[in-house]
Scaffold this active site. Sequence first.
Site, mmCIF file in Angstrom:
data_model
loop_
_atom_site.group_PDB
_atom_site.id
_atom_site.type_symbol
_atom_site.label_atom_id
_atom_site.label_comp_id
_atom_site.label_asym_id
_atom_site.label_seq_id
_atom_site.Cartn_x
_atom_site.Cartn_y
_atom_site.Cartn_z
ATOM 1 N N SER A 114 0.659 -1.418 -0.160
ATOM 2 C CA SER A 114 0.126 -0.101 -0.012
ATOM 3 C C SER A 114 0.985 1.290 -0.081
ATOM 4 O O SER A 114 1.885 1.407 -0.681
ATOM 5 C CB SER A 114 -0.787 0.180 1.186
ATOM 6 O OG SER A 114 -1.931 1.064 1.154
ATOM 7 N N ARG A 163 -12.319 6.847 8.961
ATOM 8 C CA ARG A 163 -11.911 5.819 9.094
ATOM 9 C C ARG A 163 -13.033 4.633 8.540
ATOM 10 O O ARG A 163 -12.364 3.783 7.946
ATOM 11 C CB ARG A 163 -11.415 5.440 10.518
ATOM 12 C CG ARG A 163 -10.898 3.958 10.725
ATOM 13 C CD ARG A 163 -9.529 3.981 9.793
ATOM 14 N NE ARG A 163 -8.769 2.871 10.251
ATOM 15 C CZ ARG A 163 -7.471 2.663 9.784
ATOM 16 N NH1 ARG A 163 -6.883 3.421 8.825
ATOM 17 N NH2 ARG A 163 -6.580 1.475 10.295
ATOM 18 N N HIS A 205 -8.106 -4.903 0.048
ATOM 19 C CA HIS A 205 -6.886 -4.564 0.291
ATOM 20 C C HIS A 205 -6.090 -4.774 1.500
ATOM 21 O O HIS A 205 -4.961 -5.073 1.640
ATOM 22 C CB HIS A 205 -7.031 -3.116 0.270
ATOM 23 C CG HIS A 205 -5.758 -2.129 0.209
ATOM 24 N ND1 HIS A 205 -4.806 -2.402 -0.803
ATOM 25 C CD2 HIS A 205 -5.235 -1.348 1.239
ATOM 26 C CE1 HIS A 205 -3.699 -1.459 -0.531
ATOM 27 N NE2 HIS A 205 -4.150 -0.811 0.759
ATOM 28 N N ASP A 206 -6.726 -5.262 2.422
ATOM 29 C CA ASP A 206 -6.376 -5.456 3.912
ATOM 30 C C ASP A 206 -5.501 -6.771 3.774
ATOM 31 O O ASP A 206 -4.797 -7.153 4.877
ATOM 32 C CB ASP A 206 -7.280 -5.352 4.851
ATOM 33 C CG ASP A 206 -7.385 -4.026 5.579
ATOM 34 O OD1 ASP A 206 -6.469 -3.259 5.237
ATOM 35 O OD2 ASP A 206 -8.322 -3.865 6.408
ATOM 36 N N ASP A 252 -8.881 -6.781 -3.902
ATOM 37 C CA ASP A 252 -8.604 -5.498 -3.515
ATOM 38 C C ASP A 252 -9.427 -4.336 -4.647
ATOM 39 O O ASP A 252 -9.205 -4.554 -5.823
ATOM 40 C CB ASP A 252 -7.258 -5.205 -3.954
ATOM 41 C CG ASP A 252 -6.578 -4.144 -3.446
ATOM 42 O OD1 ASP A 252 -7.348 -3.005 -2.973
ATOM 43 O OD2 ASP A 252 -5.405 -3.948 -3.004
#
Length: 359
Positions: free
Chosen positions: A134, A200, A317-318, A288
């Site tokens: 990332s 967030r 993505h995580d 992702d």
Amino acid sequence: MNNLFKYNQPFQLEAGGILPELELAYQTLGELNKDCSNVVWICHAFTGSHDVEDWWQGLVGRGKLYNPDRHFIICVNVLGSHYGSTGPLSINPATGEPYYHTFPFITIRDIVNSFDLLREHLGIQKIKTCIGGSLGGQQAVEWAISQPDLIKNLILIATNAQHSPWGIAFNESQRMAIEVDPTWKESHPQAGIEGMKAARATALISYRNYETYGITQARNDEPLGKAHRAMGYQRYQGEKLAQRFNAYSYYVLSQVMDSQDVGRGRGGLVQALSQIKAKTLVMGIKSDTLFPINEQAFLAKHIPGATFQALDSLYGHDGFLIESQLITKAIKLWKKFVRLDVNPMYDFFKRLEKKEVAV
């Protein structure tokens, strides 16, 4: 070991600003060997820190892929962050007060240039492996271009050569959430914190995906008027970050991510990527949605001799933080094939699935 590097001279920023001085908090694990050939430099992501054993414990530590018994591991907290490096809550020497809203605009290149000051201070002339995912991957690829002879092995995970309008839109939406917090215009460490919680929550949607939420936050026939699991999860993630981060750093680092464009001033992306000399493994995550896998395919296509590997993960993505076992297997296989000089575009996991190779 946790350390602090102090640079007591003006630091010129890419966008034209200047930091009168800077500090970098960093961690080292293991010992540098005699010929300085065991350096592993790990670049952390958006709200990560230099405590790499904490946030990437599946890859770093004794008995893991990057083992301090064999490697000299370095991870540096980036400029603008919350964990000890110069950032918005640091004291501005010119005023004697924290920077807060006056912290200058910084870029990925500024972060890499600050790393290079630390590298020179430590007397490191060669990095065996530079790895990041990332925002960390953005740093790693930028460094491999700006210093082509420095890095021997480059590993890029769920990252890109230029941040997309899609990614910038997500980041701007998060900044807008911070800006509408009435406290954001104030100057104190907790300013904008409620807005950051909402930011967030927005980010989490891009870090995961539809399928992830459908499984991990599945509906359980809740009575009307009762909060759904997904609602509680979003609020929990906002509260969790608010306990360890600040809105100023969040705002600044989202802009840092947007600044990513390795082709800026270098004749474009393709020309810039062609300058990389490191042996390179690029990994993308099929699910992702924030850094789509076509961005990693682009990197692999234009970095000379690069290997590309698509990873299957539920976590979007995580996955670059969660799928340590999968990533470890991919890196081990790549290292074997590099030593054997096998076609770097070979699909490792097809062989794994057929049980043609063992890790």
